[in-house]
Write a protein that holds these residues in place. Structure first.
Motif, PDB file in Angstrom:
ATOM      1  N   LEU A  70       0.825  -1.205   0.000  1.00 46.31           N
ATOM      2  CA  LEU A  70       0.000   0.000   0.000  1.00 46.31           C
ATOM      3  C   LEU A  70       0.858   1.254   0.000  1.00 46.31           C
ATOM      4  O   LEU A  70       0.499   2.276  -0.580  1.00 46.31           O
ATOM      5  CB  LEU A  70      -0.917   0.017   1.230  1.00 46.31           C
ATOM      6  CG  LEU A  70      -1.904  -1.136   1.382  1.00 46.31           C
ATOM      7  CD1 LEU A  70      -2.658  -1.007   2.701  1.00 46.31           C
ATOM      8  CD2 LEU A  70      -2.856  -1.177   0.202  1.00 46.31           C
ATOM      9  N   VAL A  71       2.015   1.160   0.686  1.00 44.48           N
ATOM     10  CA  VAL A  71       2.897   2.307   0.882  1.00 44.48           C
ATOM     11  C   VAL A  71       4.313   1.908   0.478  1.00 44.48           C
ATOM     12  O   VAL A  71       4.803   0.842   0.878  1.00 44.48           O
ATOM     13  CB  VAL A  71       2.894   2.751   2.362  1.00 44.48           C
ATOM     14  CG1 VAL A  71       3.913   3.845   2.619  1.00 44.48           C
ATOM     15  CG2 VAL A  71       1.497   3.195   2.779  1.00 44.48           C
ATOM     16  N   THR A  72       4.965   2.761  -0.295  1.00 43.79           N
ATOM     17  CA  THR A  72       6.372   2.578  -0.644  1.00 43.79           C
ATOM     18  C   THR A  72       7.087   3.880  -0.309  1.00 43.79           C
ATOM     19  O   THR A  72       6.646   4.953  -0.731  1.00 43.79           O
ATOM     20  CB  THR A  72       6.551   2.245  -2.138  1.00 43.79           C
ATOM     21  OG1 THR A  72       5.828   1.051  -2.424  1.00 43.79           O
ATOM     22  CG2 THR A  72       8.022   2.043  -2.481  1.00 43.79           C
ATOM     23  N   VAL A  73       8.163   3.759   0.477  1.00 45.34           N
ATOM     24  CA  VAL A  73       8.920   4.931   0.910  1.00 45.34           C
ATOM     25  C   VAL A  73      10.372   4.767   0.481  1.00 45.34           C
ATOM     26  O   VAL A  73      10.968   3.701   0.664  1.00 45.34           O
ATOM     27  CB  VAL A  73       8.852   5.108   2.445  1.00 45.34           C
ATOM     28  CG1 VAL A  73       9.692   6.300   2.887  1.00 45.34           C
ATOM     29  CG2 VAL A  73       7.414   5.263   2.909  1.00 45.34           C
ATOM     30  N   THR A  74      10.939   5.826  -0.063  1.00 42.35           N
ATOM     31  CA  THR A  74      12.360   5.884  -0.378  1.00 42.35           C
ATOM     32  C   THR A  74      12.973   6.956   0.507  1.00 42.35           C
ATOM     33  O   THR A  74      12.419   8.054   0.635  1.00 42.35           O
ATOM     34  CB  THR A  74      12.595   6.237  -1.859  1.00 42.35           C
ATOM     35  OG1 THR A  74      11.994   5.212  -2.668  1.00 42.35           O
ATOM     36  CG2 THR A  74      14.082   6.338  -2.189  1.00 42.35           C
ATOM     37  N   VAL A  75      14.115   6.614   1.132  1.00 39.29           N
ATOM     38  CA  VAL A  75      14.834   7.576   1.956  1.00 39.29           C
ATOM     39  C   VAL A  75      16.219   7.799   1.369  1.00 39.29           C
ATOM     40  O   VAL A  75      16.788   6.914   0.721  1.00 39.29           O
ATOM     41  CB  VAL A  75      14.942   7.107   3.428  1.00 39.29           C
ATOM     42  CG1 VAL A  75      13.568   7.052   4.079  1.00 39.29           C
ATOM     43  CG2 VAL A  75      15.644   5.764   3.549  1.00 39.29           C
TER      44      VAL A  75
ATOM     45  N   ARG B 125      -8.303   3.653   1.412  1.00 42.91           N
ATOM     46  CA  ARG B 125      -9.382   3.000   2.152  1.00 42.91           C
ATOM     47  C   ARG B 125      -9.069   2.847   3.641  1.00 42.91           C
ATOM     48  O   ARG B 125      -9.940   2.502   4.432  1.00 42.91           O
ATOM     49  CB  ARG B 125      -9.669   1.626   1.555  1.00 42.91           C
ATOM     50  CG  ARG B 125     -10.152   1.706   0.126  1.00 42.91           C
ATOM     51  CD  ARG B 125     -10.535   0.335  -0.406  1.00 42.91           C
ATOM     52  NE  ARG B 125     -10.599   0.397  -1.860  1.00 42.91           N
ATOM     53  CZ  ARG B 125      -9.951  -0.409  -2.677  1.00 42.91           C
ATOM     54  NH1 ARG B 125      -9.215  -1.379  -2.203  1.00 42.91           N
ATOM     55  NH2 ARG B 125     -10.063  -0.274  -3.970  1.00 42.91           N
ATOM     56  N   LEU B 126      -7.815   3.087   3.989  1.00 38.51           N
ATOM     57  CA  LEU B 126      -7.408   2.964   5.400  1.00 38.51           C
ATOM     58  C   LEU B 126      -7.853   4.184   6.184  1.00 38.51           C
ATOM     59  O   LEU B 126      -7.933   5.297   5.644  1.00 38.51           O
ATOM     60  CB  LEU B 126      -5.886   2.835   5.513  1.00 38.51           C
ATOM     61  CG  LEU B 126      -5.225   1.602   4.920  1.00 38.51           C
ATOM     62  CD1 LEU B 126      -3.711   1.714   5.068  1.00 38.51           C
ATOM     63  CD2 LEU B 126      -5.739   0.337   5.582  1.00 38.51           C
TER      64      LEU B 126
ATOM     65  N   LEU C   2      -3.157   4.651   8.279  1.00 36.96           N
ATOM     66  CA  LEU C   2      -2.300   5.008   7.149  1.00 36.96           C
ATOM     67  C   LEU C   2      -1.022   5.676   7.643  1.00 36.96           C
ATOM     68  O   LEU C   2       0.069   5.343   7.188  1.00 36.96           O
ATOM     69  CB  LEU C   2      -3.041   5.924   6.173  1.00 36.96           C
ATOM     70  CG  LEU C   2      -2.233   6.403   4.961  1.00 36.96           C
ATOM     71  CD1 LEU C   2      -1.712   5.215   4.153  1.00 36.96           C
ATOM     72  CD2 LEU C   2      -3.096   7.324   4.095  1.00 36.96           C
ATOM     73  N   ALA C   3      -1.169   6.593   8.576  1.00 35.13           N
ATOM     74  CA  ALA C   3       0.013   7.257   9.129  1.00 35.13           C
ATOM     75  C   ALA C   3       0.955   6.235   9.767  1.00 35.13           C
ATOM     76  O   ALA C   3       2.186   6.304   9.594  1.00 35.13           O
ATOM     77  CB  ALA C   3      -0.405   8.304  10.156  1.00 35.13           C
ATOM     78  N   GLU C   4       0.396   5.271  10.487  1.00 26.73           N
ATOM     79  CA  GLU C   4       1.200   4.230  11.131  1.00 26.73           C
ATOM     80  C   GLU C   4       1.958   3.392  10.097  1.00 26.73           C
ATOM     81  O   GLU C   4       3.145   3.105  10.264  1.00 26.73           O
ATOM     82  CB  GLU C   4       0.278   3.335  11.961  1.00 26.73           C
ATOM     83  CG  GLU C   4       0.954   2.225  12.696  1.00 26.73           C
ATOM     84  CD  GLU C   4      -0.076   1.367  13.434  1.00 26.73           C
ATOM     85  OE1 GLU C   4      -0.017   0.138  13.264  1.00 26.73           O
ATOM     86  OE2 GLU C   4      -0.932   1.926  14.145  1.00 26.73           O
ATOM     87  N   VAL C   5       1.289   3.038   9.018  1.00 30.72           N
ATOM     88  CA  VAL C   5       1.917   2.239   7.961  1.00 30.72           C
ATOM     89  C   VAL C   5       3.034   3.048   7.290  1.00 30.72           C
ATOM     90  O   VAL C   5       4.114   2.515   7.004  1.00 30.72           O
ATOM     91  CB  VAL C   5       0.875   1.752   6.931  1.00 30.72           C
ATOM     92  CG1 VAL C   5       1.552   1.084   5.737  1.00 30.72           C
ATOM     93  CG2 VAL C   5      -0.110   0.796   7.585  1.00 30.72           C
ATOM     94  N   ILE C   6       2.791   4.317   7.058  1.00 32.72           N
ATOM     95  CA  ILE C   6       3.817   5.171   6.434  1.00 32.72           C
ATOM     96  C   ILE C   6       5.051   5.250   7.329  1.00 32.72           C
ATOM     97  O   ILE C   6       6.181   5.057   6.864  1.00 32.72           O
ATOM     98  CB  ILE C   6       3.271   6.583   6.127  1.00 32.72           C
ATOM     99  CG1 ILE C   6       2.241   6.508   5.000  1.00 32.72           C
ATOM    100  CG2 ILE C   6       4.405   7.536   5.765  1.00 32.72           C
ATOM    101  CD1 ILE C   6       1.463   7.792   4.776  1.00 32.72           C
ATOM    102  N   VAL C   7       4.859   5.514   8.613  1.00 34.27           N
ATOM    103  CA  VAL C   7       6.000   5.645   9.533  1.00 34.27           C
ATOM    104  C   VAL C   7       6.747   4.321   9.648  1.00 34.27           C
ATOM    105  O   VAL C   7       7.988   4.281   9.607  1.00 34.27           O
ATOM    106  CB  VAL C   7       5.537   6.158  10.911  1.00 34.27           C
ATOM    107  CG1 VAL C   7       6.655   6.047  11.939  1.00 34.27           C
ATOM    108  CG2 VAL C   7       5.055   7.604  10.794  1.00 34.27           C
ATOM    109  N   ARG C   8       6.027   3.232   9.787  1.00 36.44           N
ATOM    110  CA  ARG C   8       6.678   1.917   9.907  1.00 36.44           C
ATOM    111  C   ARG C   8       7.472   1.597   8.628  1.00 36.44           C
ATOM    112  O   ARG C   8       8.584   1.072   8.693  1.00 36.44           O
ATOM    113  CB  ARG C   8       5.657   0.832  10.189  1.00 36.44           C
ATOM    114  CG  ARG C   8       6.325  -0.516  10.440  1.00 36.44           C
ATOM    115  CD  ARG C   8       5.376  -1.570  10.932  1.00 36.44           C
ATOM    116  NE  ARG C   8       5.034  -1.275  12.313  1.00 36.44           N
ATOM    117  CZ  ARG C   8       3.805  -1.330  12.805  1.00 36.44           C
ATOM    118  NH1 ARG C   8       2.795  -1.675  12.040  1.00 36.44           N
ATOM    119  NH2 ARG C   8       3.564  -1.050  14.057  1.00 36.44           N
TER     120      ARG C   8
END
Length: 130
Positions: free
Chosen positions: A46-51, A68-69, A74-80
């Motif tokens: 659902l979430v892909t993060v590049t650092v 849909r979250l 959603l915030a929790e999934v993004i941070v994790r």
């Protein structure tokens, strides 16, 4: 009888070459670390993060299903997911240190340690792994 001046001169040349090699290796480590990035996705994609190499978010992709979250979830999934990407930086920097200055060198230990402290490995068995 050995010439002490010649021996001393050879020692200085050898020492100077060693210092130059170590400086070049440290510069290579620095250059490579400055270009490193890491990407991670949550298990459901659902979430892909590049650092970037400093751990800052350089990219964020949200799949349409993420909408849909609930916002808190959603915030929790993004941070994790961001933390997962950051922990991958440590893995990459460790590899770079091994290849350049050596993991057992003072420089290698210091650089890797700084990443381990800032970006620790993610614990296993998190809620996202359902």
């Amino acid at each position: 009888m050995p010439d002490i001046a010649d021996d001393a001169e050879e020692w200085v040349r050898s020492w100077s070459a060693s210092v130059s090699e170590k400086a070049a290796a440290a510069q290579s480590l620095s250059d490579q670390v400055s270009r490193v990035t890491a990407t991670a996705s949550d298990p459901e994609q659902l979430v892909t993060v590049t650092v970037d190499g400093s751990g800052c978010v350089a990219g964020l992709h949200l799949d349409q299903r993420a909408g849909r979250l609930e916002m808190d979830r959603l915030a929790e999934v993004i941070v994790r997911t961001m933390r997962k990407a950051q922990s991958r930086l440590t893995e990459q920097v460790t590899s770079i240190a091994e290849q350049t200055v050596g993991i057992d060198s003072a420089t290698g230990r210091a650089v890797v340690s700084s990443f381990e402290v800032r970006f620790p490995s993610e614990p296993t068995g998190t809620d996202d792994e359902r």
